[in-house]
Design a protein around this motif. Sequence first.
Motif, PDB file in Angstrom:
ATOM      1  N   SER A 106       0.830  -1.201   0.000  1.00  0.00           N
ATOM      2  CA  SER A 106       0.000   0.000   0.000  1.00  0.00           C
ATOM      3  C   SER A 106       0.866   1.253   0.000  1.00  0.00           C
ATOM      4  CB  SER A 106      -0.927   0.001   1.214  1.00  0.00           C
ATOM      5  OG  SER A 106      -1.827  -1.088   1.144  1.00  0.00           O
ATOM      6  N   LEU A 107       1.909   1.274   0.836  1.00  0.00           N
ATOM      7  CA  LEU A 107       2.768   2.447   0.926  1.00  0.00           C
ATOM      8  C   LEU A 107       3.561   2.661  -0.353  1.00  0.00           C
ATOM      9  CD1 LEU A 107       4.122   2.107   4.572  1.00  0.00           C
ATOM     10  CD2 LEU A 107       2.512   3.806   3.727  1.00  0.00           C
ATOM     11  N   CYS A 108       3.974   1.588  -0.986  1.00  0.00           N
ATOM     12  CA  CYS A 108       4.797   1.707  -2.187  1.00  0.00           C
ATOM     13  C   CYS A 108       3.977   1.847  -3.456  1.00  0.00           C
ATOM     14  CB  CYS A 108       5.722   0.498  -2.312  1.00  0.00           C
ATOM     15  SG  CYS A 108       6.959   0.399  -0.992  1.00  0.00           S
ATOM     16  N   GLY A 109       2.665   1.775  -3.351  1.00  0.00           N
ATOM     17  CA  GLY A 109       1.831   2.016  -4.501  1.00  0.00           C
ATOM     18  C   GLY A 109       1.664   0.837  -5.438  1.00  0.00           C
ATOM     19  N   SER A 110       2.158  -0.343  -5.074  1.00  0.00           N
ATOM     20  CA  SER A 110       2.087  -1.469  -6.003  1.00  0.00           C
ATOM     21  C   SER A 110       0.672  -2.008  -6.154  1.00  0.00           C
ATOM     22  CB  SER A 110       3.020  -2.591  -5.526  1.00  0.00           C
ATOM     23  OG  SER A 110       2.666  -3.005  -4.216  1.00  0.00           O
ATOM     24  N   ARG A 111      -0.231  -1.623  -5.279  1.00  0.00           N
ATOM     25  CA  ARG A 111      -1.607  -2.090  -5.372  1.00  0.00           C
ATOM     26  C   ARG A 111      -2.514  -1.096  -6.077  1.00  0.00           C
ATOM     27  NH1 ARG A 111      -3.361  -5.386   0.108  1.00  0.00           N
ATOM     28  NH2 ARG A 111      -1.911  -7.126  -0.179  1.00  0.00           N
ATOM     29  N   MET A 112      -1.962  -0.021  -6.549  1.00  0.00           N
ATOM     30  CA  MET A 112      -2.770   0.961  -7.255  1.00  0.00           C
ATOM     31  C   MET A 112      -3.023   0.481  -8.680  1.00  0.00           C
ATOM     32  SD  MET A 112      -3.305   3.041  -4.897  1.00  0.00           S
ATOM     33  CE  MET A 112      -4.177   4.320  -5.799  1.00  0.00           C
ATOM     34  N   PRO A 113      -4.189   0.791  -9.237  1.00  0.00           N
ATOM     35  CA  PRO A 113      -4.505   0.322 -10.602  1.00  0.00           C
ATOM     36  C   PRO A 113      -3.675   1.033 -11.653  1.00  0.00           C
ATOM     37  CG  PRO A 113      -6.218   1.783  -9.776  1.00  0.00           C
ATOM     38  CD  PRO A 113      -5.293   1.536  -8.626  1.00  0.00           C
ATOM     39  N   ASP A 114      -3.716   0.492 -12.862  1.00  0.00           N
ATOM     40  CA  ASP A 114      -3.000   1.094 -13.970  1.00  0.00           C
ATOM     41  C   ASP A 114      -3.603   2.460 -14.287  1.00  0.00           C
ATOM     42  OD1 ASP A 114      -2.997   1.310 -17.274  1.00  0.00           O
ATOM     43  OD2 ASP A 114      -1.099   0.680 -16.390  1.00  0.00           O
ATOM     44  N   ALA A 115      -2.756   3.490 -14.298  1.00  0.00           N
ATOM     45  CA  ALA A 115      -3.245   4.860 -14.473  1.00  0.00           C
ATOM     46  C   ALA A 115      -3.829   5.084 -15.859  1.00  0.00           C
ATOM     47  CB  ALA A 115      -2.120   5.849 -14.200  1.00  0.00           C
ATOM     48  N   SER A 116      -3.167   4.581 -16.892  1.00  0.00           N
ATOM     49  CA  SER A 116      -3.670   4.780 -18.250  1.00  0.00           C
ATOM     50  C   SER A 116      -5.038   4.140 -18.425  1.00  0.00           C
ATOM     51  CB  SER A 116      -2.683   4.197 -19.261  1.00  0.00           C
ATOM     52  OG  SER A 116      -1.430   4.841 -19.162  1.00  0.00           O
ATOM     53  N   ALA A 117      -5.230   2.966 -17.813  1.00  0.00           N
ATOM     54  CA  ALA A 117      -6.531   2.310 -17.896  1.00  0.00           C
ATOM     55  C   ALA A 117      -7.610   3.122 -17.187  1.00  0.00           C
ATOM     56  CB  ALA A 117      -6.447   0.906 -17.306  1.00  0.00           C
ATOM     57  N   GLN A 118      -7.242   3.752 -16.070  1.00  0.00           N
ATOM     58  CA  GLN A 118      -8.209   4.576 -15.350  1.00  0.00           C
ATOM     59  C   GLN A 118      -8.658   5.764 -16.185  1.00  0.00           C
ATOM     60  OE1 GLN A 118      -9.604   4.004 -12.099  1.00  0.00           O
ATOM     61  NE2 GLN A 118      -8.794   2.025 -12.745  1.00  0.00           N
ATOM     62  N   LEU A 119      -7.723   6.394 -16.889  1.00  0.00           N
ATOM     63  CA  LEU A 119      -8.080   7.521 -17.747  1.00  0.00           C
ATOM     64  C   LEU A 119      -9.013   7.077 -18.869  1.00  0.00           C
ATOM     65  CD1 LEU A 119      -5.753   8.879 -16.149  1.00  0.00           C
ATOM     66  CD2 LEU A 119      -5.018   9.918 -18.282  1.00  0.00           C
ATOM     67  N   LEU A 120      -8.759   5.898 -19.423  1.00  0.00           N
ATOM     68  CA  LEU A 120      -9.610   5.394 -20.501  1.00  0.00           C
ATOM     69  C   LEU A 120     -10.989   5.015 -19.993  1.00  0.00           C
ATOM     70  CD1 LEU A 120      -7.065   3.189 -22.486  1.00  0.00           C
ATOM     71  CD2 LEU A 120      -8.052   5.372 -23.201  1.00  0.00           C
ATOM     72  N   LEU A 121     -11.043   4.338 -18.851  1.00  0.00           N
ATOM     73  CA  LEU A 121     -12.332   3.915 -18.305  1.00  0.00           C
ATOM     74  C   LEU A 121     -13.207   5.119 -17.941  1.00  0.00           C
ATOM     75  CD1 LEU A 121     -11.234   0.925 -16.038  1.00  0.00           C
ATOM     76  CD2 LEU A 121     -12.563   0.795 -18.147  1.00  0.00           C
ATOM     77  N   ALA A 122     -12.586   6.158 -17.429  1.00  0.00           N
ATOM     78  CA  ALA A 122     -13.339   7.366 -17.060  1.00  0.00           C
ATOM     79  C   ALA A 122     -13.637   8.262 -18.256  1.00  0.00           C
ATOM     80  CB  ALA A 122     -12.566   8.158 -16.007  1.00  0.00           C
ATOM     81  N   ARG A 123     -13.068   7.920 -19.422  1.00  0.00           N
ATOM     82  CA  ARG A 123     -13.215   8.746 -20.625  1.00  0.00           C
ATOM     83  C   ARG A 123     -12.808  10.192 -20.348  1.00  0.00           C
ATOM     84  NH1 ARG A 123     -18.996   6.599 -23.203  1.00  0.00           N
ATOM     85  NH2 ARG A 123     -18.346   4.407 -23.409  1.00  0.00           N
ATOM     86  N   TRP A 124     -11.732  10.294 -19.593  1.00  0.00           N
ATOM     87  CA  TRP A 124     -11.269  11.618 -19.178  1.00  0.00           C
ATOM     88  C   TRP A 124     -10.329  12.193 -20.218  1.00  0.00           C
ATOM     89  CZ3 TRP A 124      -6.446  13.674 -18.312  1.00  0.00           C
ATOM     90  CH2 TRP A 124      -6.420  14.931 -17.689  1.00  0.00           C
ATOM     91  N   GLN A 125     -10.453  13.500 -20.462  1.00  0.00           N
ATOM     92  CA  GLN A 125      -9.544  14.243 -21.320  1.00  0.00           C
ATOM     93  C   GLN A 125      -9.233  15.577 -20.660  1.00  0.00           C
ATOM     94  OE1 GLN A 125     -11.607  14.618 -25.063  1.00  0.00           O
ATOM     95  NE2 GLN A 125     -10.898  12.632 -25.816  1.00  0.00           N
ATOM     96  N   ARG A 126      -8.028  16.046 -20.912  1.00  0.00           N
ATOM     97  CA  ARG A 126      -7.697  17.369 -20.383  1.00  0.00           C
ATOM     98  C   ARG A 126      -8.589  18.418 -21.041  1.00  0.00           C
ATOM     99  NH1 ARG A 126      -3.569  19.744 -23.960  1.00  0.00           N
ATOM    100  NH2 ARG A 126      -2.973  18.187 -25.510  1.00  0.00           N
ATOM    101  N   GLU A 127      -8.923  19.429 -20.257  1.00  0.00           N
ATOM    102  CA  GLU A 127      -9.875  20.416 -20.720  1.00  0.00           C
ATOM    103  C   GLU A 127      -9.251  21.371 -21.730  1.00  0.00           C
ATOM    104  OE1 GLU A 127     -10.995  22.526 -17.196  1.00  0.00           O
ATOM    105  OE2 GLU A 127      -9.166  23.728 -17.178  1.00  0.00           O
ATOM    106  N   ASP A 128     -10.088  22.115 -22.404  1.00  0.00           N
ATOM    107  CA  ASP A 128      -9.631  23.153 -23.311  1.00  0.00           C
ATOM    108  C   ASP A 128      -9.036  24.307 -22.520  1.00  0.00           C
ATOM    109  OD1 ASP A 128     -10.393  25.792 -25.043  1.00  0.00           O
ATOM    110  OD2 ASP A 128     -10.010  24.071 -26.349  1.00  0.00           O
ATOM    111  N   LEU A 129      -8.065  24.988 -23.105  1.00  0.00           N
ATOM    112  CA  LEU A 129      -7.425  26.114 -22.427  1.00  0.00           C
ATOM    113  C   LEU A 129      -8.422  27.202 -22.045  1.00  0.00           C
ATOM    114  CD1 LEU A 129      -4.112  26.608 -24.444  1.00  0.00           C
ATOM    115  CD2 LEU A 129      -4.316  25.830 -22.086  1.00  0.00           C
ATOM    116  N   ASP A 130      -9.458  27.398 -22.864  1.00  0.00           N
ATOM    117  CA  ASP A 130     -10.424  28.461 -22.613  1.00  0.00           C
ATOM    118  C   ASP A 130     -11.347  28.174 -21.433  1.00  0.00           C
ATOM    119  OD1 ASP A 130      -9.487  30.017 -24.694  1.00  0.00           O
ATOM    120  OD2 ASP A 130     -10.818  29.097 -26.173  1.00  0.00           O
TER     121      ASP A 130
END
Length: 257
Positions: free
Chosen positions: A18-42
């Motif tokens: 837990s402390l070393c983060g080895s149980r955290m999920p794959d970050a790229s997969a989380q971004l895809l599953l959430a359908r997250w994108q960085r916002e527009d500058l405006d």
Amino acid sequence: RPPPPPRRARMLRGREHSLCGSRMPDASAQLLLARWQREDLDAACPRCGVTRAPFEDVRRGCAECRGRSLGFDGLVRVGRYAPPLSQWVPAIKRRAWRGMADALGAELGRQVQDAVHAGRIPPVDIVTFVPTHWLRRLLRGIDHGASLAAAVARVLGVEVRPLLSTTLALRQTGAGRMARGSRRGRFELARRAAPSVAGARVLLVDDVRTTGSTLRDAAAALREAGARSVGAAGCAAADPPSRTGARFGANAADRSR
């Protein structure tokens, strides 16, 4: 010494993971599953980084920062401090989620590139970060600011350097906006960092911009050392109470698609 009992060994192994983060999920997969994108500058004010109101003129800043001295030359964010960023970003330092630091840092680097091309912040010579006291780095198992800054620097193709140091102070997490704004003079130039800062265009990276006081104090230390300009970048920016209504959230969400 005899080996620990199996139950105790499992408990210690779980703590270590837990402390070393080895149980955290794959970050790229989380971004895809959430359908997250960085916002527009405006979607955000180019000066302070808070969510822009519909049809608001922010050429000289928004209503929250217009006429105020911020200490840095514009701020870039990838989104407002709301789910899922409000869940991902704290987990970087609380759970040593290095994969998410790399993923969001790369997105922040691309956002900084777009902001530089649009003339919203100065070009970047050096990337640095808001420092964390060594004791907190030891307890957390990660220097989250350094990890984010390293990912940003890789995208920008510039060097990342630890230019600032800090003393052990009260934790920012959970502190109110008034308490955060009252903490000043926390940062100073790191040893042997002066030649790197003089005349350089510095990008200062932090995980979350809440009131801007941390970035302001860190930028002041860099300017005193002779920095030519100091741009700021953060994974997320928290909005003041006057900008947390439904219309601001919907406005930011529409611009991020």
